[in-house]
Write a protein that holds these residues in place. Structure first.
Motif, PDB file in Angstrom:
ATOM      1  N   ARG A  21       1.032  -1.216  -0.014  1.00 29.32           N
ATOM      2  CA  ARG A  21      -0.029   0.067   0.192  1.00 29.32           C
ATOM      3  C   ARG A  21       0.915   1.022   0.031  1.00 29.32           C
ATOM      4  NH1 ARG A  21      -3.278   2.632   4.414  1.00 29.32           N
ATOM      5  NH2 ARG A  21      -5.034   3.822   3.127  1.00 29.32           N
ATOM      6  N   ARG A  22       1.771   1.344   0.572  1.00 34.03           N
ATOM      7  CA  ARG A  22       2.906   2.444   0.834  1.00 34.03           C
ATOM      8  C   ARG A  22       3.646   2.628  -0.610  1.00 34.03           C
ATOM      9  NH1 ARG A  22       4.324   0.507   5.990  1.00 34.03           N
ATOM     10  NH2 ARG A  22       5.849  -0.688   5.103  1.00 34.03           N
ATOM     11  N   THR A  23       3.724   1.657  -1.089  1.00 34.63           N
ATOM     12  CA  THR A  23       4.500   1.674  -2.463  1.00 34.63           C
ATOM     13  C   THR A  23       3.376   2.249  -3.566  1.00 34.63           C
ATOM     14  OG1 THR A  23       6.010  -0.070  -2.214  1.00 34.63           O
ATOM     15  CG2 THR A  23       5.797   0.097  -4.229  1.00 34.63           C
ATOM     16  N   ALA A  24       2.043   1.558  -3.418  1.00 30.15           N
ATOM     17  CA  ALA A  24       1.179   1.964  -4.293  1.00 30.15           C
ATOM     18  C   ALA A  24       0.709   3.442  -3.924  1.00 30.15           C
ATOM     19  CB  ALA A  24      -0.319   1.227  -4.075  1.00 30.15           C
ATOM     20  N   ALA A  34      -4.466   3.950  -4.196  1.00 35.23           N
ATOM     21  CA  ALA A  34      -3.552   2.936  -3.733  1.00 35.23           C
ATOM     22  C   ALA A  34      -4.027   1.803  -3.425  1.00 35.23           C
ATOM     23  CB  ALA A  34      -2.619   3.407  -2.508  1.00 35.23           C
ATOM     24  N   GLU A  35      -5.108   1.906  -2.618  1.00 34.42           N
ATOM     25  CA  GLU A  35      -5.744   0.528  -2.031  1.00 34.42           C
ATOM     26  C   GLU A  35      -6.265  -0.233  -3.283  1.00 34.42           C
ATOM     27  OE1 GLU A  35      -7.437  -0.417   1.057  1.00 34.42           O
ATOM     28  OE2 GLU A  35      -6.115   1.004   2.116  1.00 34.42           O
ATOM     29  N   ASP A  36      -7.000   0.412  -4.229  1.00 35.60           N
ATOM     30  CA  ASP A  36      -7.454  -0.375  -5.653  1.00 35.60           C
ATOM     31  C   ASP A  36      -6.274  -1.031  -6.154  1.00 35.60           C
ATOM     32  OD1 ASP A  36     -10.108   0.497  -5.117  1.00 35.60           O
ATOM     33  OD2 ASP A  36      -9.927   2.140  -6.351  1.00 35.60           O
ATOM     34  N   LEU A  37      -5.187  -0.419  -6.452  1.00 37.70           N
ATOM     35  CA  LEU A  37      -4.064  -0.775  -6.945  1.00 37.70           C
ATOM     36  C   LEU A  37      -3.488  -1.957  -6.242  1.00 37.70           C
ATOM     37  CD1 LEU A  37      -1.848  -0.578  -9.294  1.00 37.70           C
ATOM     38  CD2 LEU A  37      -0.663   1.016  -8.041  1.00 37.70           C
ATOM     39  N   VAL A  38      -3.541  -1.971  -4.936  1.00 37.29           N
ATOM     40  CA  VAL A  38      -2.797  -3.389  -4.155  1.00 37.29           C
ATOM     41  C   VAL A  38      -3.842  -4.486  -4.372  1.00 37.29           C
ATOM     42  CG1 VAL A  38      -2.513  -4.058  -1.858  1.00 37.29           C
ATOM     43  CG2 VAL A  38      -1.689  -2.067  -2.402  1.00 37.29           C
ATOM     44  N   GLN A  39      -5.202  -4.167  -4.435  1.00 37.71           N
ATOM     45  CA  GLN A  39      -6.202  -5.201  -4.667  1.00 37.71           C
ATOM     46  C   GLN A  39      -5.989  -5.819  -5.947  1.00 37.71           C
ATOM     47  OE1 GLN A  39     -10.253  -3.685  -4.122  1.00 37.71           O
ATOM     48  NE2 GLN A  39      -9.801  -3.243  -1.777  1.00 37.71           N
ATOM     49  N   ARG A  40      -5.757  -5.082  -7.093  1.00 38.39           N
ATOM     50  CA  ARG A  40      -5.712  -5.345  -8.248  1.00 38.39           C
ATOM     51  C   ARG A  40      -4.499  -6.355  -8.448  1.00 38.39           C
ATOM     52  NH1 ARG A  40      -5.836  -0.411 -11.501  1.00 38.39           N
ATOM     53  NH2 ARG A  40      -5.151  -1.710 -13.096  1.00 38.39           N
ATOM     54  N   ALA A  64       6.607  -5.733  -9.188  1.00 42.29           N
ATOM     55  CA  ALA A  64       6.427  -5.526 -10.675  1.00 42.29           C
ATOM     56  C   ALA A  64       4.980  -5.661 -11.461  1.00 42.29           C
ATOM     57  CB  ALA A  64       7.542  -6.801 -11.467  1.00 42.29           C
ATOM     58  N   ILE A  65       4.258  -6.545 -10.904  1.00 43.86           N
ATOM     59  CA  ILE A  65       3.103  -6.475 -11.377  1.00 43.86           C
ATOM     60  C   ILE A  65       2.204  -5.207 -11.144  1.00 43.86           C
ATOM     61  CG2 ILE A  65       0.664  -7.226 -10.803  1.00 43.86           C
ATOM     62  CD1 ILE A  65       1.915 -10.244 -10.081  1.00 43.86           C
ATOM     63  N   MET A  66       2.564  -4.594  -9.831  1.00 43.67           N
ATOM     64  CA  MET A  66       1.810  -3.203  -9.504  1.00 43.67           C
ATOM     65  C   MET A  66       2.436  -2.180 -10.623  1.00 43.67           C
ATOM     66  SD  MET A  66       2.270  -1.337  -6.020  1.00 43.67           S
ATOM     67  CE  MET A  66       1.543  -2.366  -5.096  1.00 43.67           C
ATOM     68  N   ILE A  67       3.829  -2.185 -10.838  1.00 42.35           N
ATOM     69  CA  ILE A  67       4.397  -1.138 -11.824  1.00 42.35           C
ATOM     70  C   ILE A  67       3.636  -1.271 -13.225  1.00 42.35           C
ATOM     71  CG2 ILE A  67       6.387  -0.368 -12.811  1.00 42.35           C
ATOM     72  CD1 ILE A  67       7.731  -0.775  -9.988  1.00 42.35           C
ATOM     73  N   SER A  72      -0.111   0.345 -17.422  1.00 43.96           N
ATOM     74  CA  SER A  72      -1.329  -0.049 -18.416  1.00 43.96           C
ATOM     75  C   SER A  72      -2.266   1.004 -18.122  1.00 43.96           C
ATOM     76  CB  SER A  72      -1.760  -1.353 -17.842  1.00 43.96           C
ATOM     77  OG  SER A  72      -3.014  -1.682 -18.647  1.00 43.96           O
ATOM     78  N   ASP A  73      -2.520   1.389 -16.789  1.00 48.36           N
ATOM     79  CA  ASP A  73      -3.687   2.397 -16.602  1.00 48.36           C
ATOM     80  C   ASP A  73      -3.459   3.622 -17.222  1.00 48.36           C
ATOM     81  OD1 ASP A  73      -4.952   0.515 -14.711  1.00 48.36           O
ATOM     82  OD2 ASP A  73      -4.356   1.469 -13.061  1.00 48.36           O
ATOM     83  N   ARG A  74      -2.295   4.102 -17.076  1.00 43.90           N
ATOM     84  CA  ARG A  74      -1.933   5.345 -17.847  1.00 43.90           C
ATOM     85  C   ARG A  74      -1.944   5.289 -19.172  1.00 43.90           C
ATOM     86  NH1 ARG A  74       2.534   8.320 -14.021  1.00 43.90           N
ATOM     87  NH2 ARG A  74       1.179   8.426 -12.097  1.00 43.90           N
ATOM     88  N   ARG A  75      -1.583   4.192 -19.947  1.00 45.35           N
ATOM     89  CA  ARG A  75      -1.753   4.047 -21.454  1.00 45.35           C
ATOM     90  C   ARG A  75      -3.286   3.810 -21.735  1.00 45.35           C
ATOM     91  NH1 ARG A  75       2.782   0.619 -21.366  1.00 45.35           N
ATOM     92  NH2 ARG A  75       1.240  -1.181 -21.078  1.00 45.35           N
ATOM     93  N   SER A  76      -4.060   3.262 -21.090  1.00 46.36           N
ATOM     94  CA  SER A  76      -5.458   3.289 -21.395  1.00 46.36           C
ATOM     95  C   SER A  76      -6.262   4.392 -20.933  1.00 46.36           C
ATOM     96  CB  SER A  76      -5.904   1.802 -20.961  1.00 46.36           C
ATOM     97  OG  SER A  76      -6.178   1.932 -19.371  1.00 46.36           O
ATOM     98  N   HIS A  77      -5.627   5.377 -20.349  1.00 45.54           N
ATOM     99  CA  HIS A  77      -6.413   6.637 -19.853  1.00 45.54           C
ATOM    100  C   HIS A  77      -7.500   6.062 -18.722  1.00 45.54           C
ATOM    101  CE1 HIS A  77      -4.781   8.963 -23.135  1.00 45.54           C
ATOM    102  NE2 HIS A  77      -5.307   8.013 -23.961  1.00 45.54           N
TER     103      HIS A  77
END
Length: 187
Positions: A21-24, A34-40, A64-67, A72-77
């Motif tokens: 979560r801190r990294t996210a 960040a919470e959503d990113l950790v869950q995904r 690595a998955i998180m990054i 991917s999120d930024r590329r797909s807007h």
């Protein structure tokens, strides 16, 4: 076998959650994102949990998955630049119903101050949305005359409307030259 797999993953998820979560948060600058990113990230990690051979290096794999998910999120807007606030912004105050009437009266008075050719050029070009050629044909003049009359008329309207907004008299002479012209009859 499936229970042992799920137990191992559950233990890892509970243990790694705060660090992930801190990294996210550092990647997203928003705790909710960040919470959503950790869950995904954990969902993606769970899909490959059985195939992972070295569970001692799982945190690096999770990051690595998180990054990759952030990229991917930024590329797909999907990434949002919205800034959330605690309170919604103040609503717009209700419009004064008389403002439009006053504006219309000011504009009509300013139009009345134009000469007939300038007024015709402005009315035909902007009220009736005609082209320069159509306006020239209606006025019985050339396109260059329509353009010059329109430019002069708009300058006069701007001056009159600015003066009306400021509460000054647009007809008052602005300098000594204007005062001298106004003093000579027939001009």
């Amino acid at each position: 076998m499936a229970e042992a797999r799920d137990d191992g993953f559950s233990r890892y998820a509970r243990q790694a959650w705060p660090a992930l979560r801190r990294t996210a948060f550092l990647l997203t600058s928003d705790w909710h994102e960040a919470e959503d990113l950790v869950q995904r990230t954990l969902i993606a990690l769970h899909r490959h949990w059985d195939r992972l051979e070295r569970h001692d290096r799982i945190s690096g794999y999770a990051r690595a998955i998180m990054i990759r998910l952030v990229y991917s999120d930024r590329r797909s807007h999907r990434w949002s630049r919205e800034v959330l606030h605690e309170l919604p912004p103040e609503p717009e105050p209700p419009a004064d119903p008389y403002t439009l009437v006053v504006d219309r009266i000011l504009l009509m008075n300013a139009l009345a101050g134009l000469g007939p050719r300038q007024r015709a050029a402005v009315v035909l070009r902007y009220w009736e949305d005609r082209s320069v050629e159509e306006t020239a044909s209606a006025m019985g003049s050339e396109g260059s005359t329509v353009r010059s009359q329109t430019v002069r008329a708009l300058a006069t309207l701007r001056t009159a409307l600015t003066a009306a907004a400021d509460g000054t008299d647009a007809a008052a002479p602005r300098n000594a030259e204007d005062a001298a012209r106004a003093a000579v009859p027939g001009r």
